[in-house]
Design a protein around this motif. Structure first.
Motif, PDB file in Angstrom:
ATOM      1  N   ARG A 157       0.833  -1.205   0.000  1.00  0.00           N
ATOM      2  CA  ARG A 157       0.000   0.000   0.000  1.00  0.00           C
ATOM      3  C   ARG A 157       0.867   1.255   0.000  1.00  0.00           C
ATOM      4  O   ARG A 157       0.628   2.197  -0.742  1.00  0.00           O
ATOM      5  N   LEU A 158       1.896   1.239   0.858  1.00  0.00           N
ATOM      6  CA  LEU A 158       2.803   2.380   0.938  1.00  0.00           C
ATOM      7  C   LEU A 158       3.449   2.638  -0.413  1.00  0.00           C
ATOM      8  O   LEU A 158       3.533   3.767  -0.891  1.00  0.00           O
ATOM      9  N   LYS A 159       3.887   1.523  -1.013  1.00  0.00           N
ATOM     10  CA  LYS A 159       4.590   1.642  -2.273  1.00  0.00           C
ATOM     11  C   LYS A 159       3.653   2.173  -3.366  1.00  0.00           C
ATOM     12  O   LYS A 159       4.034   3.032  -4.164  1.00  0.00           O
ATOM     13  N   ALA A 207       3.201   5.754  -2.911  1.00  0.00           N
ATOM     14  CA  ALA A 207       4.394   6.483  -3.345  1.00  0.00           C
ATOM     15  C   ALA A 207       4.432   6.563  -4.864  1.00  0.00           C
ATOM     16  O   ALA A 207       4.877   7.551  -5.439  1.00  0.00           O
TER      17      ALA A 207
END
Lengths: 286, 394, 338
Positions: free
Chosen positions: C324-326, C329
């Motif tokens: 999710r973070l990636k 980003a």
């Protein structure tokens, strides 16, 4: 020859107990594919309710049975709404982990509230001893057990086969998606069935403690037996669970009596043989 | 993305274990006793009863001996788990610097603990586990409970001398049950009795009516029954009642657990007349015991049992040995102090055999009788100064 | 084009098989206890053994979809074999380990013929039944196994003839960790091989695999045997480092525990089982240390909590969060490429 009949009688009584404790799990597993390893925790709850009412409140044994049923059913509804319903589509591994977690909590809670010791269960006098009929001894409590279990079986079969509710349940067990497609509210249906199944486990637990005893490890000790009955009987099948419970009850007792050295092995051998021949269980469809 | 995850995980693996290293060390001058028992799981109640008695002893006798404070470190094995028991024993010695190992409820765990006691030269007191060979595992070990041969050989001899000629034995088919069967039969036959049949039933047996029927079929003078404590004694009692066994005609013989307090409550009047052998019962009549039972009830609202007395006397032995060594905790010193020690316990006179480090005590034969409204084990005979015949046999 | 399609899957496998920096960091971190928690090495050794056992279950459950409630059978066969070899006069640990692995492998191979034919509940019950049968048999054969009291007289000789097994667990942890690492590398290779890929195919759709020409049953038999060998090695390590074996080595509880550890960590990810073993064993040790009587309550809450918030296990949850973070980003910078 006489002892063979006696053996059958005892085995059937034991089987009835197994049936009551496992039928709920069979139906819920068959309907929702929900692996509920905490099923015996509900049975344990029923047992503790009966013990508390009898020993502390002085209730007669029979009066405690409906309460045991209701208590287990109520507890299961709460758990179903809070936890279980989120996991119907999560696959069997998270379900295992969740319900094992609940088993652990229930064991610790029981130990905390009731202590770790065996609960004394003193049946009323009229349920003790045995009747002499046709040269055979029939233990009164076992007769009562068989009578109650048979009555419940009839009630269950009638409910499932002859009522609208039962028709919906059968539809949902057979094909959940199709049932949904026909407008059946499977989620609510399942919650009700789940409560009934857990209630029966609670009743089974209440009836079992006089024969099997009750301490906090009950929730795990009899889980294996219940799983065996469900698997051998076939998922979602009341008749299957009934037949399997009778078969295993009689086989277990007969094995222990005639070949005690291998008595503890026999129930597993029977189970393995049955499942290898019929992987979906006696009356299982899937 | 995997990278981050695994990196986090790796750091966690290390830190999880590393974080454990930073616990504050406890006061260095206290004497620490590692109590290794099955506090949870199937045998949890045994540990509860023993732990209660240990607490009671420390309440009555203070927590300071020979000027040093006594500190308990409780560790749970969760049941039969010799690998865990051994690790816990190692840990309490290595990490917590325990001086004495106590508790030990189950034989496999006690055997594993014996290795640690021998290797680390630590005094170890077995407060329950009853298999004869345990005390041979470490020269620093003593026992304050009883041994299976001690009780059952005595019962066998007593039965043969008291008009019982033919006995049918039935036991659980695992170590302790087989041990009990062996020693009962030996005692009975040595004294001239005859075994007319025997059966070993599976350990997790929920229903005994079939076996009682079997025994009834050969009409012996008595049936000897050994089952583990827990749910089974009550189930045996039910089977006896259902099969219509008259305990005046067919005597029922067994070891303590068969007529435990809970078992008697569940069995009801069906239990009347059951004869058991034991080293302790809360109904044993003596001044010391009356005081002990009263104090125990005041704190824990239940009666002590033979597990409790093992813990109580275990603490007595530790305290007395420490007094003798002046607070020195070397394994050699403590076991030397413990050897031959004798004292008056609520169970009666008892001592530690200087040769085997095992317990020597009075063994009681009791019969279930109705006293007032209550079913109790009433002493009907007592055999003083019984040593463990298991050791003598070798 | 054609070369690409041929080298494609191989390239994917090779890319997967490359060691990542994070993995190296993980294994370096396993050395931390020597420095930071030298009082906990005995526990660490048992964690490593549990991790090895979980790895074995991960190979069959996580990667091949074979669910088992009787995996302790192979652990127990290994443990008893290593113990018996030692009792009968040969306490050399490494050769004992190999013999134990072979013995449990043979038992695994024999039973794999039954295992390969079943799935789902039937499979759970068959593995459970076989496990319980074996435990009862071991109880009955007390002349061989020592029965209830456990096998007595195990003595493990010093490692390489020189290094003694000490009370602090230095040797035990080093030994268990080394075996874990070697087996892990082997398991990793298996997973990233074409055979490993075929196993995942069986997990995803067992009925379709034969249709593309893969022999499901023989693949299952192979991986099951390999898993049995690894479980046997774990059992052997436990009996060698603790010099005890009892019937519970074969028991239901151990089978259930290892299943819980695997699901807790995240099945089907090599590191999931390892993390699960660490979390479960350390949590159990800490909870039971704090509250010997009622620690089950807390461990139960832990399991419920994990499954509520991280349904795919700890590592699965972390991977999801990382993804999710990636993804977040990736979205942020304006896309300039065509």
């Amino acid at each position: 020859m006489l002892s063979v009949l006696g053996m059958l009688f005892d085995g059937i009584a034991y089987g009835m107990l197994l049936f009551l404790m496992s039928v709920g799990l069979s139906v819920t597993l068959g309907m929702m594919n929900f692996v509920n390893l905490a099923h015996c925790s509900f049975a344990m709850l029923g047992g503790y309710v009966t013990v508390t009412l009898m020993n502390d409140a002085g209730w007669p044994f029979f009066a405690t049975l409906p309460i045991a049923f209701v208590a287990a059913a109520a507890a299961s509804v709460v758990l179903e709404r809070v936890f279980f319903r989120r996991f119907y589509h999560a696959g069997e591994l998270p379900q295992c982990l969740l319900t094992i977690g609940i088993v652990f909590v229930s064991i610790a809670a029981a130990a905390y509230i009731y202590g770790t010791d065996q609960q004394p269960v003193q049946l009323p006098d009229y349920l003790q001893g045995s009747l002499h009929l046709m040269g055979l001894d029939f233990a009164v409590y076992r007769l009562v057990l068989i009578a109650i279990a048979l009555a419940i079986t009839v009630l269950l079969v009638v409910t499932v086969e002859a009522t609208r509710f039962g028709a919906k349940v059968r539809a949902a067990v057979n094909n959940q998606r199709m049932a949904r497609g026909l407008g059946i509210d499977v989620d609510t249906l399942f919650a009700v069935t789940f409560a009934l199944g857990s209630g029966l486990a609670g009743l089974g637990g209440a009836l079992a403690i006089a024969m099997l005893g009750l301490d906090p490890s009950f929730a795990l000790t009899y889980l294996i037996y219940v799983l065996i009955v469900v698997a051998v009987g076939g998922l979602g099948s009341i008749a299957g669970s009934f037949a399997a419970a009778m078969l295993l009850g009689v086989a277990d007792l007969a094995g222990k009596y005639y070949i005690p050295a291998f008595g503890s092995i026999l129930i597993y051998v029977v189970m393995l043989a049955m499942i290898m021949v019929r992987p979906t269980g006696l009356f299982g469809r899937r | 993305m995997q990278k981050v995850v695994i990196g986090c995980a790796g750091a966690f693996f290390g830190l999880a274990l590393a974080a454990l290293g930073f616990y504050p060390a406890a006061a260095a001058d206290a004497i620490k006793i590692g109590l290794i028992m099955c506090y949870s799981g199937q045998f949890a109640d045994t540990a509860t009863q023993m732990d209660n008695a240990i607490k009671l002893f420390m309440k009555q006798n203070g927590d300071t001996v020979a000027g040093r404070k006594i500190e308990l470190i409780r560790k749970d094995t969760g049941g039969i788990a010799p690998d865990v028991a051994k690790r816990l024993a190692q840990e309490v010695i290595v990490r917590d610097h325990a001086d004495i190992l106590g508790g030990w409820i189950l034989t496999p765990n006690a055997l594993a603990g014996g290795d640690v006691s021998a290797q680390a030269r630590k005094f170890m007191v077995v407060m329950n586990a009853a298999t004869s060979i345990i005390t041979t595992k470490s020269p620093y070990m003593a026992r304050t409970s009883s041994t299976t041969p001690q009780l059952n050989y005595t019962l066998g001899t007593w039965a043969a001398k008291n008009g019982i000629k033919k006995v049918y034995t039935m036991v659980s088919n695992y170590g302790p049950g087989i041990d009990a069967e062996t020693w009962f039969q030996k005692g009975f036959k040595d004294a001239g009795g005859q075994i007319v049949g025997s059966v070993r039933f599976p350990v997790d047996n929920p229903d005994f009516s079939a076996f009682v029927q079997r025994a009834k079929d050969v009409s012996p003078d008595a049936i000897y029954i050994w089952v583990p404590g827990g749910a089974q004694p009550a189930a045996v009692g039910k089977a006896l009642a259902e099969r219509g066994i008259d305990t005046n005609k067919t005597r029922i013989l067994g070891q303590d657990a068969l007529a435990s307090e809970t078992a008697l409550k569940s069995m009801g009047d069906g239990a009347l007349g059951i004869i058991t052998v034991s080293n302790y019962d809360f109904n044993h009549q003596s001044k010391l015991n009356a005081a002990f039972v009263k104090a125990y009830n005041a704190d824990y609202h239940r009666n002590p049992d033979f597990f409790s007395i093992g813990g109580y006397d275990g603490m007595h032995l530790i305290y007395a040995a420490l007094k003798k060594t002046g607070g020195k905790t070397d394994g050699e010193d403590l076991i030397a102090a413990a050897k031959g020690m004798s004292w008056e316990s609520p169970r009666g006179p008892m001592s530690i055999d200087p040769q085997t480090r095992d317990i020597v005590q009075t063994v009681y034969i009791r019969k279930v009788e109705k006293v007032g409204n209550e079913l109790l084990n009433v002493d009907i005979d007592a055999v003083p100064n019984v040593k463990d015949p298991g050791h003598a046999a070798k | 084009m054609t070369t690409q399609t041929i080298s494609g899957p191989h390239a994917v496998l090779q890319a997967q098989a490359r060691w990542r920096a994070a993995e190296i960091a993980f294994w370096l971190a396993t050395l931390l206890p020597f420095v930071l928690a030298p009082d906990y090495l005995v526990l660490a050794s048992q964690v490593a053994i549990a991790a090895l056992f979980v790895l074995s279950l991960d190979l069959i459950l996580g990667f091949s979809g074979i669910i088992s409630l009787g995996h302790a059978a192979y652990f127990g066969v290994g443990a008893y074999t290593a113990g018996l070899v030692s009792v009968h006069g040969w306490g050399e640990p490494l050769s004992g380990l190999v013999i134990a692995g072979i013995a449990s492998g043979i038992w695994g191979y024999v039973t794999s013929f039954i295992i390969a034919r079943f799935r789902h509940l039937a499979l759970i019950m068959i593995t459970l039944g076989l496990g319980l049968l074996l435990q009862e048999a071991a109880n009955a054969a007390s002349w061989l196994t020592g029965g209830f009291d456990g096998l007595q007289g195990i003595h493990t000789w010093p490692l390489f003839g020189k290094i003694d097994f000490d009370l602090y667990g230095y040797t035990a942890y080093s030994y268990a960790l080394a075996v874990l690492f070697v087996v892990f590398v082997a398991a990793r290779r298996i997973i990233h091989s074409p055979f490993g890929l075929a196993l995942r195919g069986i997990r995803e759709n067992g009925a379709r695999m034969p249709a593309i020409g893969a022999s499901t049953h023989s693949h299952i038999r192979t991986i099951y045997t390999i898993a049995a060998v690894i479980a046997g090695l774990a059992g052997a390590l436990l009996s060698q480092t603790t010099e005890t074996v009892s019937l519970e080595a074969l028991g239901f509880q151990r089978s259930a525990d290892v299943l819980v550890m695997l699901i807790l960590g995240g099945a089907g990810r090599l590191y999931g089982g390892l993390i699960g073993a660490v979390v479960y064993m350390v949590a159990r040790d800490q909870f039971s240390g704090l509250n010997p009587q009622f620690w089950y309550f807390w461990i139960g809450l832990l399991l419920i909590g994990v499954v509520m918030f991280l349904p795919n296990g700890i590592l699965g949850g972390l991977a999801f969060a990382a993804e999710r973070l990636k993804a977040a980003a990736r979205k942020r910078p304006p896309v300039s490429a065509p």
